[in-house]
Enzyme design. Structure first.
Site, PDB file in Angstrom:
ATOM      1  CG  ASP A  98     -63.578 -39.924 -23.337  1.00 56.13           C
ATOM      2  OD1 ASP A  98     -62.407 -40.341 -23.239  1.00 56.13           O
ATOM      3  OD2 ASP A  98     -63.858 -38.722 -23.512  1.00 56.13           O
ATOM      4  CD  GLU A  99     -65.627 -37.546 -26.701  1.00 52.86           C
ATOM      5  OE1 GLU A  99     -66.543 -36.762 -26.385  1.00 52.86           O
ATOM      6  OE2 GLU A  99     -64.484 -37.175 -27.000  1.00 52.86           O
TER       7      GLU A  99
END
Length: 848
Positions: free
Chosen positions: A529-530
């Protein structure tokens, strides 16, 4: 020489005329009074054309000046949201990396004195809960030649009555201008009168039942069976090892195993059902358990423990027929940001099992720490598991999240191979599967810095080939980016082979640990993620993009490749929904677990439904209800983050309807306390598609001790277990294509009444039956605050939303006395757990 130039660049100074010495630095660390004040969370205008900003002030003073301590210093401190504009000429403030900022004296600085020297500044993003204002500021000299010291006044303290953290360096929050994030934010101040208006007083003194509620419970008589003489377990079709930890829990609660004890007949007979099913019958002369597998028998004995009144060691005569709602009933524990002790993890496993949770998602690595020893890669833990003020980061990582300068602090540390094997085996004995996660390719700063330290060490030894093997940096990559936590160097380069060599090594070693434990690694969570902004100017990535046929995107390429690597090792891949949204479904392995973590108020149902319709195993991780790092209530004294929800109490978790995500638009509001609309007309679940389960989450950015972690986890863990195991009759059935809002009216008054009655059952069992067991286990659960209203000049009404707590009132002279409604005007109120004497946070009534 490179290091000296780095220091000069970071500090922006040359050698001072009057250099500070160690004794003066030590004096300053002991005597400098630091005070942080959040002045306004919603200024009418912001400098430099920012649309949103937050206005704050730091002040510094000493009771008695020491001229030797007034020059040549720098102060490092954690500020979650970067400071972008500074007023005045007393100090400069510079953002270094992550949350680390540096304060230096500027031309207007004339020295510390008993008159506070102040600096006011603006940050770009919201930071409004008190626990977001980090402790442990570090003072040093500009050349970093002296031993850095933590400023005493910026250290936290513990309240003598409650054991809760105090922040003497942070000025009180007194207004909504400090609690709300913008002019559009209608977050309420949840003081005692607000709670009185919005909470429901418990109506039951006791209830026969369990948490989590079984599928079917029938009371056979009004007789209670005394187990003070112990129990005699008779086993058939199951080994004693399979139920040993449930037996141990009964023993701990006071019910010993003995040959002359009350007969408990446990028989396991497998059937076609793979999920645990059991029948528990408590009769006058014996207790009978019939189960289809070992886990079911274990849960039946945990139900026996759940029925127990630990005050008189009695249980009701009942018949229970039970099975779980979901196969995946999980808890995510972040030990990376701030470390959790092995003892905490083992105790958490015990309590998870007590309430029939069966998946422990261990978040073992992130930007702020790597917490698992990996064979041959010692730097991952010798460097990556510790934080201190070492700008070269060859001994430790930067002291993010207010970690201070002590490598031996409890926020630092790691699990050795033997520690991890012990955790795995302990989880297995409690019928819990551990899902390890070492977050990649984003959230990987600890790994990157540690492998750079390894690279430098081996290069100095002339071992160039070995040094390059696991290096995670491409020197020619000139990409400039900032992660969501404001790091500029936390993302693995997914385009270089070293990255995959490193990952393969780590995965292989983790798999070996599982094999040694006798607990095969079946699912690995890659995170994924991210990662926005990385790799744009990487030569390797430009080459890769040009050479890979049907290239989609870099994060998708990474996930697809690692998923294939895991599949070849016989391991299922899991990841967060935002990262897995980058992949091509056709390029992924067949079995994929995805944690759907989009907020419900921002179309979280759309995300969950899309992945479920792909045939993937969707585990609900909705932050606005399952993230236990958020406050119980929107009040300055409640610990927690704030971006997804301002209040997640046990009742909100209890009210969750996981099979019908859009329906929450009828009963909840968004982060700004506004109503929202959830339109499912173009995102419906396909016929027959089911979600795999639900997971609670204990992120640790603001949890610096095991006790703080327990406060955030309990009693919300029990409400999580209730929804993961039991499907309540009042839950609104999912119907594809509906649109929900505060006025849509599908959740009828009848369903609301059923839910309220069920909550009263739950909260009575929680207060009278379960919290005493948590107290016996020495768990620092949250004691509720008191709801109160001044009904007249001489009459005050008060209660706690959870049953069984006594209430104390503080008189105007400060004395605490037992509460009664005729006390009239009092200064404050607090709840007390009668059996343990644990006290809750006091609410001062003058605030209302």
């Amino acid at each position: 020489m490179r290091f000296n130039r780095l220091i000069a660049l970071i500090f922006g100074v040359s050698s001072p005329l009057y250099a500070i010495d160690q004794s003066a630095l030590n004096w300053l660390s002991q005597n400098l009074e630091v005070k942080y004040t959040l002045l306004d969370s919603k200024p009418t205008s912001c400098p430099k054309e920012q649309q949103k900003c937050y206005y704050s002030e730091l002040s510094f003073s000493v009771a008695k000046a020491n001229t030797r301590a007034n020059n040549d210093f720098a102060i490092f401190f954690s500020q979650l949201m970067p400071i972008y504009h500074v007023e005045g000429d007393n100090f400069t403030i510079t953002h270094i990396n992550g949350d680390i900022h540096k304060i230096m004296p500027a031309k207007g600085f004339t020295g510390f004195s008993n008159t506070p020297t102040k600096v006011r500044f603006y940050t770009k993003d919201s930071q409004v809960t008190r626990s977001e204002f980090m402790p442990n500021y570090i003072v040093t000299d500009a050349q970093l030649t002296l031993t850095p010291k933590v400023i005493k006044s910026t250290q936290t303290q513990l309240d003598n009555d409650t054991g809760l953290e105090l922040q003497p360096y942070l000025a009180p929050f007194t207004s909504l201008n400090q609690l709300q994030t913008s002019g559009k934010d209608d977050t309420p101040w949840m003081g005692s009168e607000y709670l009185y208006q919005h909470q429901v007083k418990p109506t039951l003194d006791a209830a026969i039942g369990l948490i989590p509620q079984p599928r079917q419970l029938t009371v056979l008589s009004d007789k209670r069976i005394k187990l003070a003489g112990g129990i005699n377990l008779q086993l058939s079709g199951i080994s004693v090892n399979a139920i040993a930890m449930a037996e141990k829990r009964l023993n701990t609660l006071g019910v010993k195993s003995t040959k002359n004890g009350f007969l408990v007949d446990v028989a396991v007979k497998p059937n076609q059902q793979t999920s645990p099913h059991y029948q528990l019958t408590v009769a006058a002369d014996n207790i009978a358990i019939r189960a289809n597998n070992a886990a079911a028998a274990f849960y039946a004995l945990q139900s026996l423990a759940g029925l127990l009144d630990i005050h008189d060691l009695s249980i009701p005569t009942v018949e229970i027929i039970d099975a779980p709602r979901y196969d995946f009933r999980g808890l995510h524990v972040d030990v990376a940001r701030n470390f959790r002790s092995k003892a905490f993890i083992l105790q958490t496993i015990e309590q998870m099992a007590a309430y029939k949770l069966n998946k422990l998602h261990l978040h073992l690595a992130d930007d702020e720490g790597w917490r698992l020893a990996i064979k041959d890669l010692d730097e991952l833990t010798s460097v990556g598991a510790y934080r201190c003020l070492d700008l070269s980061e060859t001994r430790c990582l930067l002291p993010q999240l207010g970690a201070g300068n002590g490598k031996n602090a409890s926020v630092n540390g790691f699990y050795s191979a033997e520690d991890y094997i012990e955790i795995l085996r302990y989880a297995k004995t409690h019928h819990i599967e551990v899902l390890p996660s070492l977050d990649m390719p984003g959230h990987s700063r600890a790994a990157i810095i540690a492998m750079e330290a390894r690279y430098k060490k081996l290069m100095t030894q002339g071992k160039q080939e070995d040094a390059q093997q696991y290096r995670l940096v491409e020197p020619a990559d000139k990409t400039r980016y900032s992660s969501i936590q404001h790091y500029n160097d936390n993302t693995l380069n997914v385009c270089i082979e070293n990255t995959y060599t490193f990952i393969d090594k780590v995965l292989s070693e983790v798999k070996v640990l599982h094999d040694r434990a006798g607990v095969p690694l079946s699912t690995y969570h890659i995170g994924a993620d991210e990662t926005a902004g990385a790799w744009l100017d990487s030569p390797a990535c430009k080459t890769l993009q040009a050479s890979v046929k049907d290239f989609s995107n870099f994060n998708g390429y990474f996930i697809e490749r690692v998923a294939t690597l895991l599949d070849k090792k016989g391991i299922q891949v899991a990841g967060w929904s935002d990262g897995l949204g980058d992949v091509r479904v056709a390029k992924m392995t067949k079995n994929v677990q995805v944690n759907a973590w989009a907020t419900l108020s921002e179309n979280g149902h759309v995300v969950a439904h899309r992945f479920a319709n792909q045939g993937w195993q969707v585990v609900l991780s909705s932050p606005d209800v399952t993230y236990f790092d958020f406050p119980y209530q929107s009040h300055p004294q409640e610990r927690g983050n704030h971006w997804a929800s301002r209040a997640i109490d046990s009742k909100k978790m209890f009210e969750f309807m996981p099979d019908n995500l859009p329906a929450h638009a009828e009963i909840w509001k968004n982060t700004h306390n506004h109503s929202y609309i959830a339109d499912d007309s173009e995102s419906s679940l396909n016929n027959g598609v089911k979600l795999s389960g639900i997971q609670g989450h204990l992120w640790s950015e603001m949890l610096r001790s095991d006790e703080q972690a327990q406060y955030m986890l309990y009693p919300r863990l029990l409400a999580l277990a209730e929804r993961a195991w039991h499907h309540a009759k009042w839950e609104l059935p999912y119907q594809a294509g509906r649109t929900y809002s505060q006025s849509s009216g599908y959740f009828t008054a009848q369903l609301q009444a059923q839910r309220e009655a069920d909550w009263q059952r739950f909260v009575a069992i929680l207060g009278y039956q379960e919290l005493p067991k948590l107290a016996l286990a020495d768990i620092a659960y949250r004691v509720p605050v008191v709801a109160a209203k001044q009904l007249s000049a001489d009459k005050l009404d008060a209660f706690t939303a959870i049953a069984s707590f006594a209430i104390e009132a503080q008189l105007q002279d400060g004395e605490w006395v037992p509460f009664n409604t005729s006390l009239g005007k009092v200064h404050g109120l607090r709840a007390v757990q009668s059996s343990s004497g644990r006290k809750g946070r006091a609410l001062i009534l003058e605030r209302e």
